[in-house]
Scaffold this active site. Structure first.
Site, PDB file in Angstrom:
ATOM      1  N   LYS A 174      40.912   5.741  34.601  1.00 47.35           N
ATOM      2  CA  LYS A 174      39.596   5.705  35.246  1.00 47.35           C
ATOM      3  C   LYS A 174      39.268   7.109  35.765  1.00 47.35           C
ATOM      4  O   LYS A 174      39.844   7.567  36.745  1.00 47.35           O
ATOM      5  CB  LYS A 174      39.579   4.715  36.428  1.00 47.35           C
ATOM      6  CG  LYS A 174      38.148   4.459  36.886  1.00 47.35           C
ATOM      7  CD  LYS A 174      38.006   4.213  38.369  1.00 47.35           C
ATOM      8  CE  LYS A 174      37.827   5.446  39.201  1.00 47.35           C
ATOM      9  NZ  LYS A 174      36.634   6.245  38.982  1.00 47.35           N
ATOM     10  N   GLU A 248      48.960  13.077  43.632  1.00 49.60           N
ATOM     11  CA  GLU A 248      48.721  14.507  43.850  1.00 49.60           C
ATOM     12  C   GLU A 248      47.426  14.608  44.637  1.00 49.60           C
ATOM     13  O   GLU A 248      46.387  14.127  44.174  1.00 49.60           O
ATOM     14  CB  GLU A 248      48.591  15.267  42.532  1.00 49.60           C
ATOM     15  CG  GLU A 248      49.884  15.384  41.753  1.00 49.60           C
ATOM     16  CD  GLU A 248      50.969  16.152  42.482  1.00 49.60           C
ATOM     17  OE1 GLU A 248      50.667  16.874  43.453  1.00 49.60           O
ATOM     18  OE2 GLU A 248      52.134  15.998  42.083  1.00 49.60           O
ATOM     19  N   CYS A 282      42.591  22.238  43.999  1.00 45.41           N
ATOM     20  CA  CYS A 282      43.493  21.755  45.055  1.00 45.41           C
ATOM     21  C   CYS A 282      44.444  22.854  45.482  1.00 45.41           C
ATOM     22  O   CYS A 282      44.985  22.817  46.584  1.00 45.41           O
ATOM     23  CB  CYS A 282      44.265  20.548  44.561  1.00 45.41           C
ATOM     24  SG  CYS A 282      45.015  20.829  42.955  1.00 45.41           S
ATOM     25  N   GLU A 381      40.732  20.194  54.418  1.00 42.73           N
ATOM     26  CA  GLU A 381      40.372  20.733  53.109  1.00 42.73           C
ATOM     27  C   GLU A 381      38.846  20.762  52.952  1.00 42.73           C
ATOM     28  O   GLU A 381      38.186  19.751  53.151  1.00 42.73           O
ATOM     29  CB  GLU A 381      40.979  19.835  52.025  1.00 42.73           C
ATOM     30  CG  GLU A 381      40.814  20.390  50.639  1.00 42.73           C
ATOM     31  CD  GLU A 381      41.384  19.459  49.576  1.00 42.73           C
ATOM     32  OE1 GLU A 381      41.146  18.232  49.656  1.00 42.73           O
ATOM     33  OE2 GLU A 381      42.065  19.962  48.674  1.00 42.73           O
TER      34      GLU A 381
HETATM   35  P1  NAD Z   1      38.562  11.237  45.450  1.00 42.40           P
HETATM   36  O1  NAD Z   1      39.801  10.858  46.180  1.00 42.40           O
HETATM   37  O2  NAD Z   1      37.269  10.988  46.087  1.00 42.40           O
HETATM   38  O3  NAD Z   1      38.508  10.483  44.051  1.00 42.40           O
HETATM   39  C1  NAD Z   1      39.576  10.579  43.113  1.00 42.40           C
HETATM   40  C2  NAD Z   1      39.503   9.380  42.185  1.00 42.40           C
HETATM   41  O4  NAD Z   1      39.814   8.204  42.933  1.00 42.40           O
HETATM   42  C3  NAD Z   1      38.145   9.133  41.554  1.00 42.40           C
HETATM   43  O5  NAD Z   1      38.325   8.716  40.222  1.00 42.40           O
HETATM   44  C4  NAD Z   1      37.576   8.017  42.409  1.00 42.40           C
HETATM   45  O6  NAD Z   1      36.613   7.239  41.745  1.00 42.40           O
HETATM   46  C5  NAD Z   1      38.823   7.209  42.693  1.00 42.40           C
HETATM   47  N1  NAD Z   1      38.763   6.350  43.876  1.00 42.40           N
HETATM   48  C6  NAD Z   1      37.923   6.403  44.941  1.00 42.40           C
HETATM   49  N2  NAD Z   1      38.201   5.429  45.824  1.00 42.40           N
HETATM   50  C7  NAD Z   1      39.255   4.743  45.332  1.00 42.40           C
HETATM   51  C8  NAD Z   1      40.033   3.642  45.795  1.00 42.40           C
HETATM   52  N3  NAD Z   1      39.779   3.059  46.946  1.00 42.40           N
HETATM   53  N4  NAD Z   1      41.064   3.210  45.038  1.00 42.40           N
HETATM   54  C9  NAD Z   1      41.367   3.822  43.876  1.00 42.40           C
HETATM   55  N5  NAD Z   1      40.660   4.861  43.367  1.00 42.40           N
HETATM   56  C10 NAD Z   1      39.626   5.334  44.091  1.00 42.40           C
HETATM   57  O7  NAD Z   1      38.742  12.790  45.057  1.00 42.40           O
HETATM   58  P2  NAD Z   1      37.700  13.729  44.271  1.00 42.40           P
HETATM   59  O8  NAD Z   1      36.601  14.076  45.203  1.00 42.40           O
HETATM   60  O9  NAD Z   1      37.377  13.156  42.930  1.00 42.40           O
HETATM   61  O10 NAD Z   1      38.603  15.018  44.007  1.00 42.40           O
HETATM   62  C11 NAD Z   1      38.815  16.004  44.942  1.00 42.40           C
HETATM   63  C12 NAD Z   1      40.167  15.838  45.603  1.00 42.40           C
HETATM   64  O11 NAD Z   1      41.188  15.862  44.616  1.00 42.40           O
HETATM   65  C13 NAD Z   1      40.520  16.963  46.547  1.00 42.40           C
HETATM   66  O12 NAD Z   1      41.082  16.444  47.729  1.00 42.40           O
HETATM   67  C14 NAD Z   1      41.555  17.772  45.791  1.00 42.40           C
HETATM   68  O13 NAD Z   1      42.435  18.509  46.584  1.00 42.40           O
HETATM   69  C15 NAD Z   1      42.236  16.710  45.021  1.00 42.40           C
HETATM   70  N6  NAD Z   1      42.922  17.269  43.864  1.00 42.40           N
HETATM   71  C16 NAD Z   1      44.291  17.351  43.895  1.00 42.40           C
HETATM   72  C17 NAD Z   1      44.969  17.889  42.827  1.00 42.40           C
HETATM   73  C18 NAD Z   1      46.458  17.957  42.843  1.00 42.40           C
HETATM   74  O14 NAD Z   1      47.042  17.961  41.772  1.00 42.40           O
HETATM   75  N7  NAD Z   1      47.098  18.028  43.990  1.00 42.40           N
HETATM   76  C19 NAD Z   1      44.270  18.348  41.716  1.00 42.40           C
HETATM   77  C20 NAD Z   1      42.890  18.262  41.725  1.00 42.40           C
HETATM   78  C21 NAD Z   1      42.224  17.700  42.799  1.00 42.40           C
END
Ligand code: NAD
Length: 479
Positions: A174, A248, A282, A381
């Site tokens: 997803k 992650e 990230c 962040e």
């Molecule tokens: P997000 O947590 O809002 O969403 C990530 C994913 O989770 C999306 O596909 C979203 O639809 C889904 N999601 C949302 N609510 C959910 C739930 N309750 N249960 C399951 N899935 C759910 O993050 P984002 O805004 O898409 O991405 C940015 C974040 O990602 C930042 O915090 C960044 O640091 C992190 N990030 C981390 C890494 C890493 O490898 N450490 C890499 C890239 C991004």
């Protein structure tokens, strides 16, 4: 360019294009990039059932079959790097070279894991009992549910999918809401390259659909990349039903600049780490921890470079920094800049709203000096082109500040002292440590992940991926 309409990719069928959602071009928000179906529980159930049905044949297929698929997917992505890179930049907002670079990375990941499919990861061991032999096998686990963010819309799906498939698992992925078309390009390629029906499924929908995937009893493992808050809930739900889980999440990555640093190198490293990809990595260097003796020269030199950054349309060859991915992300940056100001930070450059000719979610790259380690800007962040500096008196204080806070993804130091560089490598509380390099920008064939609240579970990528995507069986025999 007219928008694409995306289907759900379930069990070899492209289904359910009711297309009630959409993604927009952040460089020109008048432009719809893709229309997307809004799935829910029914799509999760159908995709998981398809993945479960496909698992026995896929996990028992010759590793050469898996090699061939992954190698072909890798080649196809690499061949189509320009076209996919352009789509990625149109949808996510990173510059075209960054979009193409990410696409190449995704292709290379598939080729790396093609090789991993053939490599033997088991062992032969001598038993303590005469005549008994022991073998350990690494076996496929089953169905993996994957949830990915928008900031690496092809590389992150690739670095989860490729090892899962290489080791014989099946996948339901997803992707994030803002970047569905880029994710769909990957699904199309995996299918066109001959993945058997059900081996790889991609479903579009809101975050609640991700939660349904995590809760599904037939999902054996969950790999999540995203924000810390969402990740914590994903882990709880997965652990509650004893599924494997790997997370992650965020970072607040420190970059230490010592007095003995080469100034030009320090500025280049900070500029790249803090502002490239619009700070939406990230691993971005968001906390610049600068020793007293170089502090003022460093801040002045970095501010000059930041002021010269050309912000604009991601596809314009002159652009050095694209927009934020969404209005939300743009507003988040401005909100944190205001908080930093109100807590006493000094905005050296940027900080104001940025309006260009085309309507887009643009943010001025912003450098904030004179901040304290306890301020909000140094603990939460932002995920945008905003960096803050903290002044320190010596290396020990720099290390202590770098190790503060709840995240521990990547940490960097710029120094010409071997002693301090080696000490920092050993003592920085982060999963990845960089010496004279930006905190962001990592290779695809080595482990990736963090400490503290940045990560949970086994490492991703490279030779570490086998841990999460296989389970060990220990066999004893006497003959
Ligand atoms: P997000 O947590 O809002 O969403 C990530 C994913 O989770 C999306 O596909 C979203 O639809 C889904 N999601 C949302 N609510 C959910 C739930 N309750 N249960 C399951 N899935 C759910 O993050 P984002 O805004 O898409 O991405 C940015 C974040 O990602 C930042 O915090 C960044 O640091 C992190 N990030 C981390 C890494 C890493 O490898 N450490 C890499 C890239 C991004």
């Amino acid at each position: 360019m007219s928008p694409q309409t995306l289907p759900q990719f379930i069990g070899g069928e492209r289904v359910g294009a009711d297309a009630s959602g959409e993604s927009r071009n952040p460089s020109n928000t008048d432009e719809v990039v893709a229309r997307v179906p809004a799935g829910g529980k029914a799509e999760v159930d159908a995709a998981v059932a398809a993945a479960k049905a496909a698992f026995p044949a896929w996990s028992e297929a010759s590793p050469e079959v898996r090699f061939d698929l992954l190698d072909k997917v890798g080649d196809t992505i690499l061949k189509r790097r320009e076209e996919i890179g352009r789509l990625l930049s149109r949808e996510e907002g990173k510059t075209l070279p960054e979009g193409i670079g990410e696409t190449v990375r995704a292709g290379r990941i598939f080729k790396y894991f093609a090789g991993e499919a053939l490599r033997r990861h088991g062992q032969n061991l001598e038993s303590v009992r005469p005549g008994v032999e022991i073998q350990t096998y690494r076996q496929a686990v089953g169905v993996y549910g994957m949830i990915t963010p928008w900031n690496f819309p092809i590389a992150i799906p690739a670095w989860k999918t490729a090892p899962a498939l290489a080791f014989g698992n099946t996948v339901v992925l997803k992707p994030a809401g803002p970047t569905p078309a880029t994710a769909a390009a990957l699904a199309e390629i995996i299918w066109e390259c001959g993945a058997p029906a059900g081996v790889f499924n991609m479903i579009f929908g809101p975050g609640s659909m991700g939660a349904k995937l995590v809760e599904h009893p037939d999902v054996d493992g969950v790999s999540f990349t995203g924000s810390q808050g969402v990740g914590a809930g994903v882990a709880q739900a997965a652990v509650a039903r004893q599924a494997r889980v790997q997370l992650e999440m965020g970072g607040k990555n420190p970059l230490v600049i010592l007095d003995d640093a080469d100034l030009d190198r320090a500025v280049m490293v900070a500029l790249d780490g803090s502002f490239y990809a619009t700070g939406q990595r990230c691993t971005a260097s968001s906390r610049l921890i600068v020793q007293d003796g170089i502090h003022d020269r460093f801040v002045a030199a970095l501010a000059e470079k930041v002021a010269a950054l050309k912000v604009g349309d991601a596809l314009d060859p002159a652009t050095q920094m694209g927009p934020a991915v969404s209005e939300d992300q743009m507003e988040t940056s401005y909100r944190y800049i205001d908080i930093a100001r109100s807590e006493g930070g000094r905005v050296v450059i940027g900080g104001g709203r940025l309006k260009l000719e085309t309507p887009g979610w643009y943010v001025q790259p912003t450098l904030i000096a004179d901040t304290d380690k306890a301020m909000t800007i140094n603990n939460e962040e932002v995920f945008g082109p905003v960096a803050s500096t903290v002044r320190v008196k010596d290396y020990d204080e720099a290390l202590a500040v770098a190790n503060g806070g709840e995240f521990g993804l990547s940490a960097g130091i710029v120094t010409t002292s071997l002693k301090h560089a080696r000490d920092f490598q050993r003592r920085a509380r982060a999963g990845m440590v960089m010496v004279n390099l930006p905190t962001a920008g990592v290779d695809y064939h080595v482990p990736f992940g963090g400490t503290k609240k940045s990560s949970y579970g086994p490492r991703e990528q490279g030779f570490a991926a086998v841990e999460f995507y296989t389970q060990t069986k220990t066999a004893y025999s006497w003959a």
